[in-house]
Each structure stands twice: as structure tokens, then as C-alpha cells.
Write a protein that holds these residues in place. Sequence first.
Motif, PDB file in Angstrom:
ATOM      1  N   GLY A 315      -2.217   8.735  -5.861  1.00 45.05           N
ATOM      2  CA  GLY A 315      -2.498   7.349  -6.212  1.00 45.05           C
ATOM      3  C   GLY A 315      -1.668   6.361  -5.414  1.00 45.05           C
ATOM      4  O   GLY A 315      -2.165   5.320  -4.968  1.00 45.05           O
ATOM      5  N   LEU A 316      -0.401   6.687  -5.205  1.00 46.37           N
ATOM      6  CA  LEU A 316       0.466   5.818  -4.412  1.00 46.37           C
ATOM      7  C   LEU A 316      -0.069   5.660  -2.987  1.00 46.37           C
ATOM      8  O   LEU A 316      -0.112   4.552  -2.437  1.00 46.37           O
ATOM      9  N   LEU A 317      -0.471   6.751  -2.388  1.00 46.38           N
ATOM     10  CA  LEU A 317      -0.974   6.710  -1.019  1.00 46.38           C
ATOM     11  C   LEU A 317      -2.281   5.921  -0.932  1.00 46.38           C
ATOM     12  O   LEU A 317      -2.487   5.130   0.005  1.00 46.38           O
ATOM     13  N   LEU A 318      -3.171   6.115  -1.902  1.00 45.14           N
ATOM     14  CA  LEU A 318      -4.431   5.367  -1.902  1.00 45.14           C
ATOM     15  C   LEU A 318      -4.196   3.870  -2.035  1.00 45.14           C
ATOM     16  O   LEU A 318      -4.922   3.056  -1.458  1.00 45.14           O
ATOM     17  N   SER A 319      -3.169   3.501  -2.796  1.00 49.54           N
ATOM     18  CA  SER A 319      -2.925   2.079  -3.061  1.00 49.54           C
ATOM     19  C   SER A 319      -2.471   1.315  -1.821  1.00 49.54           C
ATOM     20  O   SER A 319      -2.421   0.079  -1.839  1.00 49.54           O
ATOM     21  N   LEU A 320      -2.155   2.009  -0.741  1.00 47.88           N
ATOM     22  CA  LEU A 320      -1.746   1.347   0.502  1.00 47.88           C
ATOM     23  C   LEU A 320      -2.921   0.656   1.199  1.00 47.88           C
ATOM     24  O   LEU A 320      -2.719  -0.223   2.034  1.00 47.88           O
ATOM     25  N   ALA A 321      -4.141   1.058   0.855  1.00 48.54           N
ATOM     26  CA  ALA A 321      -5.317   0.497   1.518  1.00 48.54           C
ATOM     27  C   ALA A 321      -5.488  -0.986   1.181  1.00 48.54           C
ATOM     28  O   ALA A 321      -5.119  -1.438   0.092  1.00 48.54           O
ATOM     29  N   ASN A 322      -6.059  -1.729   2.097  1.00 50.65           N
ATOM     30  CA  ASN A 322      -6.368  -3.138   1.847  1.00 50.65           C
ATOM     31  C   ASN A 322      -7.787  -3.296   1.316  1.00 50.65           C
ATOM     32  O   ASN A 322      -8.505  -4.237   1.652  1.00 50.65           O
ATOM     33  N   SER A 323      -8.174  -2.331   0.518  1.00 57.05           N
ATOM     34  CA  SER A 323      -9.490  -2.324  -0.128  1.00 57.05           C
ATOM     35  C   SER A 323      -9.272  -2.326  -1.632  1.00 57.05           C
ATOM     36  O   SER A 323      -8.587  -1.443  -2.163  1.00 57.05           O
ATOM     37  N   LEU A 324      -9.820  -3.312  -2.335  1.00 58.77           N
ATOM     38  CA  LEU A 324      -9.596  -3.416  -3.773  1.00 58.77           C
ATOM     39  C   LEU A 324     -10.070  -2.179  -4.535  1.00 58.77           C
ATOM     40  O   LEU A 324      -9.348  -1.686  -5.417  1.00 58.77           O
ATOM     41  N   PRO A 325     -11.256  -1.615  -4.231  1.00 59.30           N
ATOM     42  CA  PRO A 325     -11.670  -0.397  -4.944  1.00 59.30           C
ATOM     43  C   PRO A 325     -10.677   0.757  -4.761  1.00 59.30           C
ATOM     44  O   PRO A 325     -10.397   1.503  -5.709  1.00 59.30           O
ATOM     45  N   LEU A 326     -10.140   0.914  -3.540  1.00 60.27           N
ATOM     46  CA  LEU A 326      -9.178   1.999  -3.313  1.00 60.27           C
ATOM     47  C   LEU A 326      -7.856   1.731  -4.024  1.00 60.27           C
ATOM     48  O   LEU A 326      -7.216   2.657  -4.545  1.00 60.27           O
ATOM     49  N   VAL A 327      -7.438   0.469  -4.058  1.00 58.08           N
ATOM     50  CA  VAL A 327      -6.219   0.126  -4.795  1.00 58.08           C
ATOM     51  C   VAL A 327      -6.407   0.439  -6.283  1.00 58.08           C
ATOM     52  O   VAL A 327      -5.516   1.012  -6.930  1.00 58.08           O
ATOM     53  N   LEU A 328      -7.557   0.097  -6.817  1.00 51.39           N
ATOM     54  CA  LEU A 328      -7.839   0.368  -8.233  1.00 51.39           C
ATOM     55  C   LEU A 328      -7.861   1.870  -8.507  1.00 51.39           C
ATOM     56  O   LEU A 328      -7.326   2.336  -9.521  1.00 51.39           O
ATOM     57  N   LEU A 329      -8.483   2.631  -7.608  1.00 51.46           N
ATOM     58  CA  LEU A 329      -8.492   4.086  -7.768  1.00 51.46           C
ATOM     59  C   LEU A 329      -7.069   4.626  -7.710  1.00 51.46           C
ATOM     60  O   LEU A 329      -6.693   5.522  -8.483  1.00 51.46           O
TER      61      LEU A 329
END
Length: 424
Positions: A315-329
Motif C-alpha cells: 500500500g505504501l508503494l502504491l500511494s507514491l503514484a500521482n493517480s488518485l485511484p492508486l493512492v486510494l488503493l
Amino acid sequence: MSPASTGASTIVGAVASVPSSDSRTAPGGPGYRRMSLALFLAGVATFALLYSTQALLPLISGDFGVTAGEASWTVAAATGGLALFVLPMSALSERFGRRTVMTASLAVAVTIGLLVPFAPNLTALVVLRAVQGAALAGLPASATAYLAEEVRPKALITAIGLFVAGNSVGGMSGRVITGWVAQEWGWRVAVGVIGALAVACAVAFRLLLPAPRHFVAGSLKPRVLARTVRDHLADPLLRRLYAIGALFMTVFGGVYTVIGYRLTEAPFGLPQGVVGSIFLVYLVGTVSASTSGRLVGRLGRRGALYAAGGTTAAGLLLSLANSLPLVLLGLVLITGGFFAGHAVASSAVSRTATRGRAQAAALYQSAYYVGSSAGSTVGALAFHASGWSGTVGVGLLAVLGVVTITVLGSRAARLERRALAAAA
């Protein structure tokens, strides 16, 4: 020591064989639903009050003209107050009873909650939050000790999981409500609404919680308490569980203290109400905490902790994206992993300690909230210095610590089994 845990399973064999005459409550038994609902509501009130300012930090920063790091003290002061006072409050619960201490703690905390909206400056707000955290210290350790005494061992992980699920609902509802209320009427009205919600939970808790049937009053003599604490700290298994709780909470405290700043800034630029709604992902924590018993049944405690740590790291790694859906995931995975890990570790503490359960649980809670305070402060400082990637880096280091401690526990289990085999 079982290979399927950090060592937390060592006591399973000692408690698994419960005589049929055991008068403690089991699922479906008299009072179990009332007990579960009462402690669920206590968990809701605790987390709603404890983190009532977390989603509002950008507004508090703007109102008082302070930085993210300075505003984060409104969270760190509350969790720090809880960490400092949880051990003395647990000692009072050993003498005067779990229900009495929990009731008094909630009464003081909700009273402070009604005063917080009137804080004239940041210093006053931080002081009020510290006192509120100290008052809430009577809840977590006393609740887990109450359950360990009143619920049959096989149902303990599930019962504590429900209490932790109440924490997640409180954290979620507090942040969602404050987000939308603050967007219309400001942060002061928002925290006032949370105070009123906590009053309702506190009243319902006191009316629902059954009187304890298995509590035996302990001693308040400092020498006796010091010996009990020393014995707990001398137990390598309990030390590992305390460290695991602190590290999981370091991740969680850092992420959720800073996420509001990240989502209100570019490239997202979300309004406060929408940012508050992001905390609906706490529902994932409600599910993962309440099903942690089944996870342990399938994977063992060690496997469950690995799964929780791996989920949190992903989850921490996914949250690095500048995409709101990926941050939420990413937030979904962080939340699910954290609450599962916390439920597993805290229930293992309650089952491991055969005496001085309130002190054992209090030491866990103290470590847990020290982790929260550290995560809130260090996570905010890392964000100020390096942006969101700095906060994620702090979280990944904490997860690495969880994995390392679990591996060391597994190694200790293997060495112990070999020593026993050699002695036989």
C-alpha cells in the motif's frame, strides 16, 4: 514456541484446553452481544476523540498560521498523553475494576472533547489534547484485560478484533464527519460534533457493558506493580509484540497525519469534505480486524504478521503514484494491513500474560501510542523535508522492522525446539 508465530503461540497449548465448566462468556452466550457492542462503542469513542484533529490539520494550520509539523502536535500530544498514562491507569483498573476505570476515563475524555472547540490558540489546543489523551488511557488496556478475564480463550482474538474494529469505525467516522462539517462551518464546529458523538457512545457503553464476573482486585503497591512490569519486560515474546505494535502504528500515524496535506495540494487539490471522505477506507480496517482470528487460524500468527506487513508495504508503494485511484488503493492496503497486524499482536499479548494482564496490555498500548506519536511527528517532518516520498520512506522502514522482528521470533522458536529435542 510455535513456529507459526513470533512466539505469540507459545501459550496456545496452555489455554486451548478449556474445561466445559468454564463460566467465561462464549460467542452466543449470555451477555456476549451486549459486551461486544459496549466495547465496540468504547472503541468508536476512543479513536474518534483521539484523532479528531487529524483530518483537520490543514485547516488548523491555516487558522493559527502554523506549519504541518506544528499542527501535527495536536495529534501527537493526544497519543503521547495516552502512552504516558496507560500504565498508571491500568494499575488503577487492577485495583478498582476494569468497568469503573473505563467509565471514568470516557467521562473525562468526552468532557474535554466539548472544551476543545473553544481553544484560543495552538498551545491551548495541544494542552487540551494531551489531557484528553491521558484520560483515554484508561480504555485500551482495561478493555483488553476485561475481555481476557470475561471471554473464553478460543474467542479472545475475535472479541478483541471487534474492539479494534470499533477503533477503526471511530477513526473513520470522526474523520469523515469532521471533513464535511469543517468544510461548511470550520474545524471548531467539527470537533464539537465529534465530542457530542463520543458522549452518546459513552452513555451507551455504560448502560450496555455487563458487570465483570471474574475480576479479582490486585494491589496498588508500587513494589508489586514494578515487579509485574519488570517481569513483562523481561519476557522476550512480549517485547517483540510491543515493538511490532509500535512499528505498525508508526506507519499508520505517519500516513494519516500527512495524507490530508497531500490530497489538498497539487496534483489533487481536493476540498476538505472530500478529503475527510477518504477515511471511509477505515471500513477495510473494520473487516480486517474483526476477521483477524480466521487469518491466524489459516496462517498462524507469524504468517498473519507477514501478510499484514506485506500488505502495508504494498500500500505504501502504491500511494507514491500521482493517480488518485492508486493512492486510494494504497490507503486501502495500508489500512487493512495495519488493523490486521494490530489485532493479531494485541490479542497475543492478552493471551500470553497469565497475570497482570492490564499491565501487559498497558505496556503494549504505551508502545503502540508512542509509535503513533513518533509516526505523526516524524511523518510530518519527512513530508516537510521530502514530500510524500519521505513519509512513505519512514513507513517502509517501520514495516521492515516488523518483518525483522518476526523473523527473529521464528529463529528463536527453532532454537528452542532444538534445545528441547536435545534435552529429551
